[in-house]
Write a protein that holds these residues in place. Sequence first.
Motif, mmCIF file in Angstrom:
data_model
loop_
_atom_site.group_PDB
_atom_site.id
_atom_site.type_symbol
_atom_site.label_atom_id
_atom_site.label_comp_id
_atom_site.label_asym_id
_atom_site.label_seq_id
_atom_site.Cartn_x
_atom_site.Cartn_y
_atom_site.Cartn_z
ATOM 1 N N GLU A 21 0.969 -1.106 -0.043
ATOM 2 C CA GLU A 21 -0.197 0.238 0.048
ATOM 3 C C GLU A 21 0.760 1.126 0.176
ATOM 4 O O GLU A 21 2.039 1.462 0.680
ATOM 5 N N ARG A 22 0.569 2.234 -0.794
ATOM 6 C CA ARG A 22 1.258 3.520 -0.785
ATOM 7 C C ARG A 22 0.196 4.754 -0.111
ATOM 8 O O ARG A 22 -0.967 4.293 -0.145
ATOM 9 N N SER A 23 0.703 5.875 -0.012
ATOM 10 C CA SER A 23 -0.174 6.896 0.197
ATOM 11 C C SER A 23 0.166 8.153 -0.358
ATOM 12 O O SER A 23 1.386 8.482 -0.548
ATOM 13 N N TYR A 24 -0.753 9.009 -0.737
ATOM 14 C CA TYR A 24 -0.283 10.333 -1.353
ATOM 15 C C TYR A 24 -1.358 11.182 -0.637
ATOM 16 O O TYR A 24 -2.620 11.152 -0.751
ATOM 17 N N ASP A 25 -0.933 12.254 -0.035
ATOM 18 C CA ASP A 25 -1.577 13.470 0.522
ATOM 19 C C ASP A 25 -2.585 12.756 1.498
ATOM 20 O O ASP A 25 -3.846 13.153 1.440
ATOM 21 N N GLY A 26 -2.540 11.824 2.144
ATOM 22 C CA GLY A 26 -3.422 11.043 3.082
ATOM 23 C C GLY A 26 -4.348 10.152 2.434
ATOM 24 O O GLY A 26 -5.455 9.678 2.954
ATOM 25 N N VAL A 27 -4.211 9.974 1.254
ATOM 26 C CA VAL A 27 -5.186 8.956 0.415
ATOM 27 C C VAL A 27 -4.329 7.834 -0.005
ATOM 28 O O VAL A 27 -3.129 7.888 -0.479
ATOM 29 N N SER A 28 -4.738 6.540 0.755
ATOM 30 C CA SER A 28 -4.079 5.347 0.400
ATOM 31 C C SER A 28 -4.404 4.727 -1.104
ATOM 32 O O SER A 28 -5.556 4.633 -1.297
ATOM 33 N N TYR A 29 -3.456 4.214 -1.492
ATOM 34 C CA TYR A 29 -3.823 3.370 -2.947
ATOM 35 C C TYR A 29 -2.820 2.023 -2.813
ATOM 36 O O TYR A 29 -1.913 1.845 -2.261
ATOM 37 N N LEU A 30 -3.476 1.054 -3.518
ATOM 38 C CA LEU A 30 -2.571 -0.294 -3.696
ATOM 39 C C LEU A 30 -2.289 -0.476 -5.121
ATOM 40 O O LEU A 30 -3.306 -0.900 -5.947
ATOM 41 N N PRO A 31 -1.047 -0.358 -5.638
ATOM 42 C CA PRO A 31 -0.789 -0.480 -6.877
ATOM 43 C C PRO A 31 -0.925 -1.948 -7.363
ATOM 44 O O PRO A 31 -0.585 -2.920 -6.710
ATOM 45 N N SER A 32 -1.319 -2.218 -8.777
ATOM 46 C CA SER A 32 -1.461 -3.378 -9.288
ATOM 47 C C SER A 32 -0.668 -3.412 -10.578
ATOM 48 O O SER A 32 -0.389 -2.160 -11.121
ATOM 49 N N PRO A 33 -0.082 -4.279 -11.057
ATOM 50 C CA PRO A 33 0.834 -4.346 -12.276
ATOM 51 C C PRO A 33 0.129 -3.674 -13.508
ATOM 52 O O PRO A 33 -1.083 -4.128 -13.564
ATOM 53 N N GLY A 34 0.590 -2.723 -13.827
ATOM 54 C CA GLY A 34 -0.110 -2.043 -15.247
ATOM 55 C C GLY A 34 -1.027 -0.539 -14.753
ATOM 56 O O GLY A 34 -1.207 0.139 -15.618
ATOM 57 N N ASP A 35 -1.216 -0.444 -13.737
ATOM 58 C CA ASP A 35 -2.084 0.538 -12.927
ATOM 59 C C ASP A 35 -1.222 1.768 -12.949
ATOM 60 O O ASP A 35 -0.142 1.819 -12.607
ATOM 61 N N ALA A 36 -1.741 3.102 -13.546
ATOM 62 C CA ALA A 36 -0.876 4.315 -13.326
ATOM 63 C C ALA A 36 -1.647 5.007 -12.443
ATOM 64 O O ALA A 36 -2.800 4.917 -12.322
ATOM 65 N N PHE A 37 -1.023 5.601 -11.475
ATOM 66 C CA PHE A 37 -1.549 6.758 -10.426
ATOM 67 C C PHE A 37 -1.105 8.030 -10.605
ATOM 68 O O PHE A 37 0.297 8.252 -10.897
ATOM 69 N N VAL A 38 -1.893 9.165 -10.409
ATOM 70 C CA VAL A 38 -1.636 10.370 -10.546
ATOM 71 C C VAL A 38 -2.203 11.024 -9.332
ATOM 72 O O VAL A 38 -3.359 10.698 -9.100
ATOM 73 N N GLY A 39 -1.600 11.832 -8.704
ATOM 74 C CA GLY A 39 -2.013 12.691 -7.738
ATOM 75 C C GLY A 39 -1.952 14.261 -8.043
ATOM 76 O O GLY A 39 -1.402 14.618 -8.952
ATOM 77 N N GLY A 40 -2.747 14.865 -7.348
ATOM 78 C CA GLY A 40 -3.119 16.329 -7.688
ATOM 79 C C GLY A 40 -3.477 17.260 -6.560
ATOM 80 O O GLY A 40 -4.285 16.572 -5.751
ATOM 81 N N HIS A 41 -3.506 18.310 -6.874
ATOM 82 C CA HIS A 41 -4.331 19.352 -5.762
ATOM 83 C C HIS A 41 -4.806 20.308 -6.743
ATOM 84 O O HIS A 41 -4.474 20.929 -7.690
ATOM 85 N N LEU A 42 -6.233 20.781 -6.351
ATOM 86 C CA LEU A 42 -6.971 21.691 -7.186
ATOM 87 C C LEU A 42 -7.305 22.821 -5.905
ATOM 88 O O LEU A 42 -7.658 22.359 -4.915
ATOM 89 N N ARG A 43 -6.989 23.843 -6.166
ATOM 90 C CA ARG A 43 -7.021 25.016 -5.273
ATOM 91 C C ARG A 43 -7.947 26.057 -5.932
ATOM 92 O O ARG A 43 -7.599 26.412 -7.202
ATOM 93 N N TRP A 44 -8.979 26.280 -5.409
ATOM 94 C CA TRP A 44 -10.001 27.401 -6.155
ATOM 95 C C TRP A 44 -10.453 28.285 -5.057
ATOM 96 O O TRP A 44 -10.621 27.979 -3.860
ATOM 97 N N THR A 45 -10.952 29.495 -5.619
ATOM 98 C CA THR A 45 -11.479 30.703 -4.774
ATOM 99 C C THR A 45 -12.874 31.100 -5.477
ATOM 100 O O THR A 45 -12.808 31.090 -6.739
ATOM 101 N N PRO A 46 -13.909 30.934 -4.690
ATOM 102 C CA PRO A 46 -15.297 31.166 -5.235
ATOM 103 C C PRO A 46 -15.115 32.595 -5.781
ATOM 104 O O PRO A 46 -14.701 33.425 -5.262
ATOM 105 N N PRO A 47 -16.188 32.841 -6.660
ATOM 106 C CA PRO A 47 -16.305 34.164 -7.292
ATOM 107 C C PRO A 47 -16.847 35.188 -6.055
ATOM 108 O O PRO A 47 -17.430 34.797 -5.112
#
Length: 122
Positions: A21-47
């Motif tokens: 098991e791996r973790s990215y920014d508090g989210v755990s995931y379990l890699p399987s052969p061939g699976d690709a994983f991308v992490g990211g952050h969206l920051r936004w401000t309401p109008p």
Amino acid sequence: MINASVTVDMLGVGTDGMEGERSYDGVSYLPSPGDAFVGGHLRWTPPPGAATDWEDGWFVLLVIDKRVDLKPPMVIGRSDSSVRVVQGSDGVLNEVAEKYPWLRGAGDVRTGRTPGSAVPRP
């Protein structure tokens, strides 16, 4: 107008050497052969003048692999604020895909086999 910024981190492709098991920014995931994983952050401000709980609107964040014009099979989201994060799809994305060719991966592909069935594009 929403002020937004996105950062993306390529987390790798599951291989025999990427076990457990791996973790990215508090989210755990379990890699399987061939699976690709991308992490990211969206920051936004309401109008200006928009409700801080965002109850007066919504927006969609699309993740599309432009190499094949497909959405990933799963996207997981979470929020550090009280704003709800909902996963899923919406019929309006079919209209988006038809209207904007560069977003054609946003929609579902219907087949004639079963009424209402959807399959990924080859």
